[in-house]
Each structure stands twice: as structure tokens, then as C-alpha cells.
Design a protein around this motif. Structure first.
Motif, mmCIF file in Angstrom:
data_model
loop_
_atom_site.group_PDB
_atom_site.id
_atom_site.type_symbol
_atom_site.label_atom_id
_atom_site.label_comp_id
_atom_site.label_asym_id
_atom_site.label_seq_id
_atom_site.Cartn_x
_atom_site.Cartn_y
_atom_site.Cartn_z
ATOM 1 N N SER A 1 -4.463 4.335 -11.882
ATOM 2 C CA SER A 1 -3.584 4.666 -12.997
ATOM 3 C C SER A 1 -2.905 6.030 -12.885
ATOM 4 N N PRO A 2 -3.528 7.036 -12.218
ATOM 5 C CA PRO A 2 -2.795 8.300 -12.095
ATOM 6 C C PRO A 2 -1.435 8.089 -11.422
ATOM 7 N N ALA A 3 -1.341 7.066 -10.572
ATOM 8 C CA ALA A 3 -0.076 6.824 -9.856
ATOM 9 C C ALA A 3 1.018 6.294 -10.778
ATOM 10 N N ASP B 1 0.838 -1.207 0.000
ATOM 11 C CA ASP B 1 0.000 0.000 0.000
ATOM 12 C C ASP B 1 0.864 1.244 0.000
ATOM 13 N N LEU B 2 0.468 2.223 -0.748
ATOM 14 C CA LEU B 2 1.056 3.564 -0.605
ATOM 15 C C LEU B 2 -0.110 4.543 -0.709
ATOM 16 N N PHE B 3 -0.267 5.361 0.296
ATOM 17 C CA PHE B 3 -1.430 6.252 0.312
ATOM 18 C C PHE B 3 -1.086 7.562 1.003
ATOM 19 N N VAL B 4 -1.516 8.654 0.368
ATOM 20 C CA VAL B 4 -1.408 9.983 0.973
ATOM 21 C C VAL B 4 -2.801 10.605 0.915
ATOM 22 N N LYS B 5 -3.255 11.167 2.006
ATOM 23 C CA LYS B 5 -4.593 11.779 2.029
ATOM 24 C C LYS B 5 -4.686 12.867 0.961
ATOM 25 N N TYR C 1 -3.223 16.294 1.108
ATOM 26 C CA TYR C 1 -1.778 16.392 1.349
ATOM 27 C C TYR C 1 -0.950 15.955 0.139
ATOM 28 N N ARG C 2 -1.634 15.587 -0.964
ATOM 29 C CA ARG C 2 -0.889 15.093 -2.137
ATOM 30 C C ARG C 2 -0.099 16.209 -2.812
ATOM 31 N N ASN C 3 0.914 15.774 -3.597
ATOM 32 C CA ASN C 3 1.765 16.689 -4.374
ATOM 33 C C ASN C 3 2.640 17.579 -3.501
ATOM 34 N N HIS C 4 2.966 17.093 -2.313
ATOM 35 C CA HIS C 4 3.924 17.801 -1.456
ATOM 36 C C HIS C 4 5.048 16.869 -1.013
ATOM 37 N N HIS C 5 5.352 15.894 -1.882
ATOM 38 C CA HIS C 5 6.488 14.986 -1.693
ATOM 39 C C HIS C 5 6.360 14.065 -0.488
ATOM 40 N N ILE C 6 5.148 13.842 -0.033
ATOM 41 C CA ILE C 6 4.981 12.909 1.084
ATOM 42 C C ILE C 6 5.050 11.464 0.565
ATOM 43 N N GLY C 7 4.366 11.194 -0.558
ATOM 44 C CA GLY C 7 4.419 9.844 -1.147
ATOM 45 C C GLY C 7 5.838 9.452 -1.499
ATOM 46 N N SER C 8 6.575 10.371 -2.145
ATOM 47 C CA SER C 8 7.957 10.019 -2.532
ATOM 48 C C SER C 8 8.839 9.870 -1.291
ATOM 49 N N ASN C 9 8.566 10.623 -0.233
ATOM 50 C CA ASN C 9 9.372 10.444 0.984
ATOM 51 C C ASN C 9 9.058 9.117 1.686
ATOM 52 N N LYS D 1 6.669 6.304 -12.449
ATOM 53 C CA LYS D 1 7.580 6.520 -13.577
ATOM 54 C C LYS D 1 8.580 7.615 -13.229
ATOM 55 N N LYS D 2 8.049 8.673 -12.617
ATOM 56 C CA LYS D 2 8.901 9.809 -12.224
ATOM 57 C C LYS D 2 10.011 9.359 -11.271
ATOM 58 N N LEU D 3 9.714 8.338 -10.456
ATOM 59 C CA LEU D 3 10.707 7.836 -9.497
ATOM 60 C C LEU D 3 11.532 6.679 -10.080
HETATM 61 C C1 LIG Z 1 0.319 8.191 -5.600
HETATM 62 C C2 LIG Z 1 0.530 9.028 -4.342
HETATM 63 C C3 LIG Z 1 0.962 8.128 -3.191
HETATM 64 C C4 LIG Z 1 1.626 10.073 -4.624
HETATM 65 O O1 LIG Z 1 1.903 10.777 -3.427
HETATM 66 P P1 LIG Z 1 2.216 12.343 -3.440
HETATM 67 O O2 LIG Z 1 2.671 12.727 -2.094
HETATM 68 O O3 LIG Z 1 1.029 13.072 -3.972
HETATM 69 O O4 LIG Z 1 3.380 12.429 -4.528
HETATM 70 P P2 LIG Z 1 4.715 13.340 -4.468
HETATM 71 O O5 LIG Z 1 4.304 14.736 -4.141
HETATM 72 O O6 LIG Z 1 5.707 12.696 -3.578
HETATM 73 O O7 LIG Z 1 5.211 13.252 -5.990
HETATM 74 C C5 LIG Z 1 6.566 13.014 -6.343
HETATM 75 C C6 LIG Z 1 6.779 13.473 -7.761
HETATM 76 O O8 LIG Z 1 5.885 12.737 -8.615
HETATM 77 C C7 LIG Z 1 5.041 13.660 -9.314
HETATM 78 N N1 LIG Z 1 3.714 13.068 -9.391
HETATM 79 C C8 LIG Z 1 2.855 12.845 -8.370
HETATM 80 N N2 LIG Z 1 1.719 12.272 -8.838
HETATM 81 C C9 LIG Z 1 1.888 12.174 -10.192
HETATM 82 C C10 LIG Z 1 1.084 11.680 -11.245
HETATM 83 N N3 LIG Z 1 -0.129 11.184 -11.025
HETATM 84 N N4 LIG Z 1 1.587 11.716 -12.509
HETATM 85 C C11 LIG Z 1 2.813 12.225 -12.773
HETATM 86 N N5 LIG Z 1 3.645 12.703 -11.803
HETATM 87 C C12 LIG Z 1 3.167 12.669 -10.544
HETATM 88 C C13 LIG Z 1 5.034 14.919 -8.485
HETATM 89 O O9 LIG Z 1 4.747 16.058 -9.269
HETATM 90 C C14 LIG Z 1 6.456 14.955 -7.958
HETATM 91 O O10 LIG Z 1 7.326 15.448 -8.953
HETATM 92 P P3 LIG Z 1 8.540 16.491 -8.584
HETATM 93 O O11 LIG Z 1 9.494 15.692 -7.707
HETATM 94 O O12 LIG Z 1 9.108 16.865 -9.889
HETATM 95 O O13 LIG Z 1 7.900 17.612 -7.830
HETATM 96 C C15 LIG Z 1 -0.783 9.798 -3.958
HETATM 97 O O14 LIG Z 1 -1.184 10.568 -5.066
HETATM 98 C C16 LIG Z 1 -1.929 8.885 -3.547
HETATM 99 O O15 LIG Z 1 -2.054 8.492 -2.390
HETATM 100 N N6 LIG Z 1 -2.780 8.527 -4.539
HETATM 101 C C17 LIG Z 1 -3.934 7.708 -4.253
HETATM 102 C C18 LIG Z 1 -3.573 6.275 -3.908
HETATM 103 C C19 LIG Z 1 -2.665 5.594 -4.926
HETATM 104 O O16 LIG Z 1 -2.860 5.678 -6.128
HETATM 105 N N7 LIG Z 1 -1.645 4.894 -4.400
HETATM 106 C C20 LIG Z 1 -0.682 4.178 -5.204
HETATM 107 C C21 LIG Z 1 -1.050 2.806 -5.450
HETATM 108 S S1 LIG Z 1 -0.886 1.768 -4.037
#
Ligand SMILES: CC(C)(COP(=O)(O)OP(=O)(O)OC[C@H]1O[C@@H](n2cnc3c(N)ncnc32)[C@H](O)[C@@H]1OP(=O)(O)O)[C@@H](O)C(=O)NCCC(=O)NCCS
Length: 169
Positions: A131-133, A90-94, A97-105, A138-140
Motif C-alpha cells: 500500500s505505500p506504493a 513487478d516494480l521493485f527498487v532495493k 536506493y528508494r526515493n531517488h527516482h529510480i522507480g519512476s525512471n 498516484k503521484k505519477l
Molecule cells: C514503489 C517503489 C518502486 C518506488 O520507487 P522509488 O524509486 O522509491 O520512487 P521514486 O523515487 O521514483 O518516487 C517518485 C515520486 O513518488 C514519490 N513517492 C515515492 N514513494 C511514495 C509513497 N510511498 N507515497 C507517496 N509518494 C511517494 C517520491 O517522493 C517522488 O516524488 P517527487 O517526484 O516529487 O520527488 C519502491 O518504493 C519499491 O520498490 N517499493 C517496494 C516494492 C513495491 O511496493 N513495488 C510496487 C508494487 S509492484
């Protein structure tokens, strides 16, 4: 919303009530709200009270509100080709709080542990409803191993050794 005051830390058993709620939020996001069959008591039993914990967990905590805003559940797996690996369940950010580098951290915390334990892969399955994820992974520098990933219900995604090392820096 205080995005500068977020701490990534290992989860403790008291967090599981909030993690169980986030698991439900993630399932709702995946259009499978009835999928989660376990509650925080089971998570505590399996992850913290068992002699062989079944999973590990990092949480993202907002220190100014004392609330959990994200989680990552993962566990060790093994490749008979390449050795020690991790599976990201699982990876989930509320949403707010998304798009503030919490998921990547959260991923970076797992990558550091994987790197220190000589893991060569972090694997995960991605539902098409998530699919948005794909863009996020890919970015990582994760690769989508699913042939013709578009249109398939499940995508098999992998961070290879090089991507893990970069995230662990
Ligand atoms: C997927 C998820 C965990 C990402 O967490 P987040 O904290 O929003 O992502 P981050 O802010 O850490 O993003 C890191 C980088 O990826 C980019 N990014 C984030 N979501 C993106 C997307 N859908 N498409 C393209 N790039 C994306 C960010 O812009 C950022 O780029 P930067 O380093 O150039 O600024 C979050 O959107 C989420 O919980 N989504 C719903 C649940 C889900 O899909 N989970 C994954 C499957 S288990």
C-alpha cells in the motif's frame, strides 16, 4: 551509495539471476516469501530463449558498483474496448536506493515504449501489503480502479493514455 550513476536499460539474460533474487525480495516485502516458484533458469527460458518471449524487463544498474538495484517486468495485453495495453507485473527498487527516482525512471522507460506502440493503458495489481506504493502511483497520475480501494487485498491500478504520454515526454 552513488545515486547519480544509475542507468535504466533493457535486461539481458545474464541479469536474470539478479532479477530472480529481487523477485524474492519483493515477495518478502509483500509478506509472501514462498510465493515465487520460478528461478533464473525459467526466467531465461521464458523471457529470452522462447520464440515468443513471455515478458519484457527493464533493470536499473548502478554503474559505480556494477550491481542491479531495481527491475520492472511487463508484457503486452489487449483491451477489446480500447486496444493495445501493457501490464506491469513487478516494480521493485532495493530499499537503500528508494526515493531517488529510480522507480519512476523504470516506469518512464515502460511508458516510452507503451507510447511508441500506441498503448492506451498500463495496468497493474497492487497488494494491500504494498500500500505505500499507492502514493507513488498516484503521484505519477495512475488511477486506482478498485472500489473502496482501502481495505481491499488487491487494488487494480491504471495509467491511462494521458498519464502515459506525460511520463513518456
Ligand atoms: C514503489 C517503489 C518502486 C518506488 O520507487 P522509488 O524509486 O522509491 O520512487 P521514486 O523515487 O521514483 O518516487 C517518485 C515520486 O513518488 C514519490 N513517492 C515515492 N514513494 C511514495 C509513497 N510511498 N507515497 C507517496 N509518494 C511517494 C517520491 O517522493 C517522488 O516524488 P517527487 O517526484 O516529487 O520527488 C519502491 O518504493 C519499491 O520498490 N517499493 C517496494 C516494492 C513495491 O511496493 N513495488 C510496487 C508494487 S509492484
Amino acid at each position: 551509495m552513488d545515486f547519480n550513476n544509475i542507468r535504466i536499460r533493457k535486461a539481458v539474460s545474464n541479469d536474470m539471476i539478479y532479477v530472480a533474487a529481487m523477485i524474492k525480495e519483493l515477495a518478502a516485502f509483500e509478506n509472501l516469501p514462498d510465493a515465487p516458484q520460478i528461478d533464473h533458469k525459467k526466467l531465461i527460458e521464458d523471457g529470452f530463449e522462447s520464440k515468443k518471449p513471455a515478458f519484457k524487463c527493464f533493470v536499473a544498474e548502478c554503474l559505480s558498483t556494477n550491481t542491479l538495484v531495481g527491475h520492472a517486468i511487463y508484457f503486452p495485453i489487449y483491451s477489446s474496448w480500447e486496444g493495445r495495453s501493457m501490464f506491469l507485473e513487478d516494480l521493485f527498487v532495493k530499499r537503500e536506493y528508494r526515493n531517488h527516482h529510480i522507480g519512476s525512471n523504470l516506469i518512464k522507460a515502460i511508458a516510452k515504449e507503451a507510447f511508441n506502440e500506441n498503448c492506451i493503458r498500463i495496468d497493474l495489481h497492487l497488494l494491500s501489503s504494498e500500500s505505500p506504493a499507492r502514493g507513488f502511483y498516484k503521484k505519477l497520475n495512475a488511477v486506482n480502479l478498485t472500489k473502496n480501494g482501502e481495505g481491499s487485498d488487491w487494488n487494480y491500478v491504471r495509467f491511462r493514455k494521458e498519464a502515459i504520454a506525460k511520463l513518456a515526454e
